[in-house]
Each structure stands twice: as C-alpha cells, then as structure tokens.
Write an enzyme that holds these catalytic residues in place. Structure first.
Site: not given
Ligand code: AGP
Length: 613
Positions: A76, A494, A487, A27, A608, A510, A2, A491, A102-103
């Site tokens: 969140w 997600e 990667e 967040r 994030k 395979h 959050c 992307k 937050n937590g």
């Molecule tokens: C990537 O687009 C994502 N947001 C996620 O996979 C991110 O890379 C991962 O949570 C790691 O975050 P960080 O680089 O802040 O440690």
C-alpha cells in the site's frame, strides 16, 4: 498499510508465501513481491506492479522459485509510487540483507543522508530501502549479527514497522522485528511462519505468538526465537495463543466478494456475540475483568473510535444516556489528541476497534491511560495492539473481517453497546428487571430478523440500480436513526465513490435543504415512535423539492404516502433498531458498487484499518 509474510520449512516456500499474501491483500494491493532462497544460494527476488495476481502469474504460481525459505509483501504505497522498483522486497547492493516492511519510517530522509555519506546508493523512493540498508550498515560497520544489527536499527529508526529480513550468512532463517505495526509468528507441522495477520497462516496452524513492540527474533525450520532490545532471549516468556477461527473463515467460498459473505454472516456473528455474554436473563462481562461494582460506580463514560467503530459508539452513547442516567461522550479518536478537556472522576474510557490496530484509537487509549483513566477495549481481534494495552477487553465474535468496508464487526459492536448500557442500567437500578428481561428477549430476536432482511435483499438490489446514476445521496434521521445514517452514508461513499452525506434530519432546514432538488436521493431512516411525525415532515419537505425519498422503517409504520420507495425491516424496540436498519443500507452500498463494476472488497484509496497517523 501493507501485508508481510515469511516462511522457513520443509515445503517449497513460494506457494506458501503467495497463499499468505492472497489473505493479506485487503491490507494493500498496488504491487507485490517475494524473495525465495534455497539453502546458501542467493535468493531469487520477483516483484510485480498491480494486484497480486500479476505476481502469481509472473512466478507461475510460485513454481519458478525454488527454495524452502522466503519472505513476501503486498503493498500500500506510502513512500514512492506503486511500481516494480518501489515494490518490496528491498535489498542491500550485495544482497547481504533483503527485507519486506509494513509501516512508516518517519526519519528515513535523515537516515538516508547518513547512509549516502557512507557510500550507499539508492534505487527506490521508499523508506524501506533505507531501513534495509541501515541494518546492512550496522552488520558491516560493527560486525554485528542480525539481532544486534536489528536492535541498533530499532533504536535509530523512528516510526512504525513490522519487518522481515533474510541475511546472506544465515540461510534457512528469516529474522523479524516489530514496533507499532501488527506481526504474528507461528510454528506449524512443516515449518515456521510470520505474517501481518492471522488469515495468512490459518491454513497451516492456529497457534500463534503475538510479537510485542521492540521485540525481534528469528524463525527457522523447526523453531521460533524471540529477543528483546538488549538482545536477551525472551522466548520462554512468550505466550502461545490459540486462534479459534475456522480455516475457511478467511476464504470467500461461494460468495463473489468478502463483503457479500460478511453481510450474510451477520446473523451468526451477532448470535455468537450475544451468546458470549447473555446467560438466561443476565449479562456477564466477567471474562473482560470488569467488575459489577466498578460498572455501578461509574459517573461518566467516554467513548473513542474512528470510522464505523465511531458510529457504533454513537449508538452506545445514545443507550447509555437513555438507560443508565449517567453521561456518555463519544469522541473521534483522531481528534482527541488535539483536545484538552478535564476528564471527570469515576470515568471509564471505551475504545472500539474491529482490528485493534487503528493508530488514532490506540493513541487515544494511551492518552487516557496517561491521565489515569481506566480503559476498556471492544475489539474483534484477540492479541491486537489495543487489547494488549487496555485494562479490560470485551471481544466481538465476528471472526476475520476481510472486506475493507466493515459490516459484521459493526453489527457485533452494536450488540456490545446495547449489553453494556443494559448491564449498567441494571446495576444502577435505573431500569427494572422486567424491562431488562424484555430488552434481552428483543435482542435475541435480532439474528433471525437480520436473516429475514437479507433473505429479501432483491428489493434493495432492485433499488440500487436507481442509485448508480446519482451524484449526491443524503441519509437523514433523528435520534438513534441519525447514528445509522452516519454509518449508512460512510458505507455508501467508501465503496460506491458517490458523494453522500448523513444529516440529523432536524438540521436540514438550517442549510442542507438547499441541496435537495430533482433527482437527489434521500434515504430517510425512521423507527423512533416519538419522532415519526417529525421524520415524516422532513420527508415531505424533501418531496416538495422533487428529491426522491427512500424510507427505511419498521413494518408498523406506513411510509407509502411520504416516500417514493420503502424498505421495511421487522418490528423491534427502537433502541435496538440500528441492528436492522443498517442492513438495507449495507446492501444498498454493496449492490450499487457492484452495479458500477467496483470491487467492494477493495475500494480505492482505502485500507482495512489505519495503523498510520
Ligand atoms: C469502515 O468500513 C472502514 N473500514 C473504517 O472506517 C474503519 O471503521 C475505521 O478505520 C476503524 O477501524 P477499526 O474498527 O479497525 O479501528
């Protein structure tokens, strides 16, 4: 994860809190709330389900709430559904203590039982209400002031938290405490602030204190005070950090989405990261504290990270192994805690993280430190948790990254991977100086080449219209191209919510080849000169099964005959090609998501950076 904010000052608090929350919405964005207080009067609390705009409208941009002190929260949901009752702030029955958090409080059920035994009642499903009422309980039971009650709570509550509270008997003061979740505190011209992240307060000041674990304190109109777990004043020991981010860095500006802005900022971010470490024809990591002798002495490098950072680490592994003659081993940080392998001597453990707050990566760092391994953090946020616990820090200069799907931070992490491998190769003499100079010259061309690809984004935008109908998309590549497929696929899934997989192209036969049929899209990344033939044979296999191939390659390769669509990136030494081939894949994900009416900045079910288990 959050976002929390707090303010005490001369200005009306509500607009400042709402502005701060709007910068923290990446967040969490399933509900929000603020509490504002005018001097001794009881605070006004307003909460709203859904995006922050609902709260902004409900408070008429904050104008309905009068008072110079307050706290705010964007949620969140982890404990209890996303609704107004579970939204923060939470309060003790008599509003003695009101707070945002937050937590995650891991032992909240046990604490709740304890408080129920003392006559407390609960209206929400949240762990936060329990935390707030525990502080209230200690205040009353032991006649404690906020600091002592907070410290007693910190000893009793297990888990992670950044919490901000207002206490009935302490008007014009907001108290805070931290363990595990990020928290910054700042003093501005017209008051003092606290927040989960810098963008929330950057409009007012760029001078911040990072709160450490098990520290607490209070902000008032003109001052900030810090205390340790014994209640001793540690303010004098706190170091003020200057944040050199431009104030508009956390604004979308003319862009429809932060992701579009951050994709477009990559040439500048990559250039700033290159310029930070490449001096004429040498690489200087002195600012990190890591010495040349130490780098030269290394026999093995371990790399730990999560998500996209892990994919940048895969590129690092590839280059370190290919250039330095020493082994490199990339591991998922989230899995490392379950592994039990012997770490070799003369090892360095690298931790890659945009936010510097990812819990799995931080825990992997603590595990390596406990095994006596030197640790290097590669992070984008100075003062973040991981950078504070690492022995050495190398920073990327991507600036604040707001969109959940990382782009510019990943591109800057690639640069650090290249430079680290080249530096070690130079120190170990495994690559001659002329070649090193050639590599650095090639790396310096990356910003302009990224710009050239972005300037032709319409090609990808057009292609994306064909992807919105897809159910399955495969990304295939060999060697270093495979790392980019990983990667690209992350992307894609997600932010488009379309199932996608990345496969080492050699693995297709395979098993996965059985999934290739009419209409299945296959994005084939092929830049490595010695593997082009093999990549072409994979594309031919896919075409044979009526899969539609999109080839992503450098201009010197003609893929017309082997693919339905081609995306050409400028020529470059294949070792650095990930910096170019990832761009069309970012754009493909971006355009496919907005064509599907999805907000790419805030994909569902994603945060994030993940600061919980
Ligand atoms: C990537 O687009 C994502 N947001 C996620 O996979 C991110 O890379 C991962 O949570 C790691 O975050 P960080 O680089 O802040 O440690």
């Amino acid at each position: 994860m959050c976002g929390i904010v707090g303010y005490v000052g001369n200005e009306e608090a509500a607009p400042i809190l709402l502005h701060g929350l709007s910068k923290l919405e990446y967040r969490g964005y399933d509900s929000a709330g603020i509490a504002v207080r005018k001097k001794e009067l009881d605070p006004q609390i307003v909460k709203a389900e859904g995006k922050l705009i609902n709260l902004i409208n409900k408070t008429n941009d904050g104008k309905l709430l009068i008072g110079n002190s307050g706290i705010g929260h964007t949620r969140w949901a982890t404990h209890g559904v996303a609704n107004e009752i579970n939204a923060h702030p939470h309060a003790s029955d008599d509003f003695n203590i009101i707070g945002v958090h937050n937590g995650i409080i891991e032992n909240y059920k046990e604490l709740k039982e304890k408080l129920l035994g003392h006559g407390y009642k609960f209206y929400s499903e949240t762990d936060t209400e329990v935390l707030i009422k525990l502080i209230d309980y200690y205040c009353k039971k032991y006649k404690l002031g906020p600091i002592d009650a907070i410290n007693k709570t910190m000893v009793r509550a297990r888990g992670s938290y950044a919490v901000a509270i207002m206490c009935k008997n302490y008007p014009d003061q907001v108290w805070f405490a931290k363990k595990g979740s990020p928290l910054i505190v700042a003093k501005g011209e017209n008051g003092c602030f606290l927040a989960s992240d810098v963008p929330a307060i950057l409009k007012y000041t760029n001078e911040v204190y990072y709160v450490n674990d098990l520290e607490c304190g209070v902000i008032t109109k003109n001052d900030v005070k810090f205390y340790d777990l014994n209640g001793d004043d540690i303010t004098a020991k706190k170091e003020l950090k200057i944040i050199n981010w431009k104030t508009d860095a956390a604004d979308k500006g003319r862009y429809p989405y932060f992701m579009a802005k951050e994709i477009d900022e990559q040439p500048q971010a990559v250039k700033e990261t290159i310029d930070a470490y490449v001096k004429e024809c040498s690489i200087d990591f002195e600012s990190s504290g890591i010495t040349n002798d130490y780098l030269k002495s290394l026999d093995v490098i371990y790399i730990y990270a999560c998500g996209s950072a892990y994919h940048a680490g895969m590129v690092g592994q590839y280059l370190i192994e290919n250039l330095t003659g020493i082994n490199a081993r990339i591991e998922l940080a989230s899995e490392f805690k379950y592994r039990n392998y012997r770490m070799r001597p003369n090892a360095l453990a690298i931790f890659i993280s945009q936010s510097g707050e990812t819990k799995d990566t931080h825990e992997a760092l603590l595990k390596c430190k406990s095994m006596g391994i030197k640790t290097l953090a590669i992070c984008n946020v100075k003062g973040s948790t991981i950078t504070r616990d690492a022995d050495f820090n190398i920073y990327t200069y991507a600036g604040p990254e707001i969109a959940v799907a990382t782009t510019k931070a990943y591109s800057c992490q690639l640069i650090i991977m290249y430079l680290l491998a080249i530096k070690i190769a130079y120190l170990k003499g495994t690559v001659d100086y002329e070649t090193i100079k050639g590599y650095l010259a090639s790396i310096r061309t990356i910003p302009d080449k990224i710009r050239a690809i972005i300037d032709k984004k319409e090609i990808v935008q057009h292609l994306a219209t064909r992807f919105i109908v897809k159910h399955d998309v495969f990304f295939i590549g060999r060697g270093i191209d495979y790392t980019v497929c990983m990667e690209g696929s992350l992307k894609f899934k997600e932010i488009t919510y379309i199932h996608s997989e990345a496969y080492a192209a050699g693995e297709l036969k395979h098993g996965p080849i059985s999934l290739i049929e009419e209409g299945v899209a296959v994005v084939a990344v092929a830049t490595q000169p010695d593997l082009i033939e093999k990549s072409i044979s994979n594309m031919t296999e896919v075409k044979a099964r009526k899969g539609s191939v999109v080839a992503v390659t450098t201009e010197n390769n003609d893929m017309e005959n082997n693919s339905k669509h081609q995306i050409y990136v400028p020529n470059i030494n294949y070792l650095f090609s990930p910096s170019l081939t990832i761009i069309p894949l970012q754009l493909l994900s971006y355009y496919t998501s907005i064509d599907k009416g999805i907000n790419p900045d805030k994909p569902k079910n994603l945060a994030k950076s993940v600061t919980v288990e």
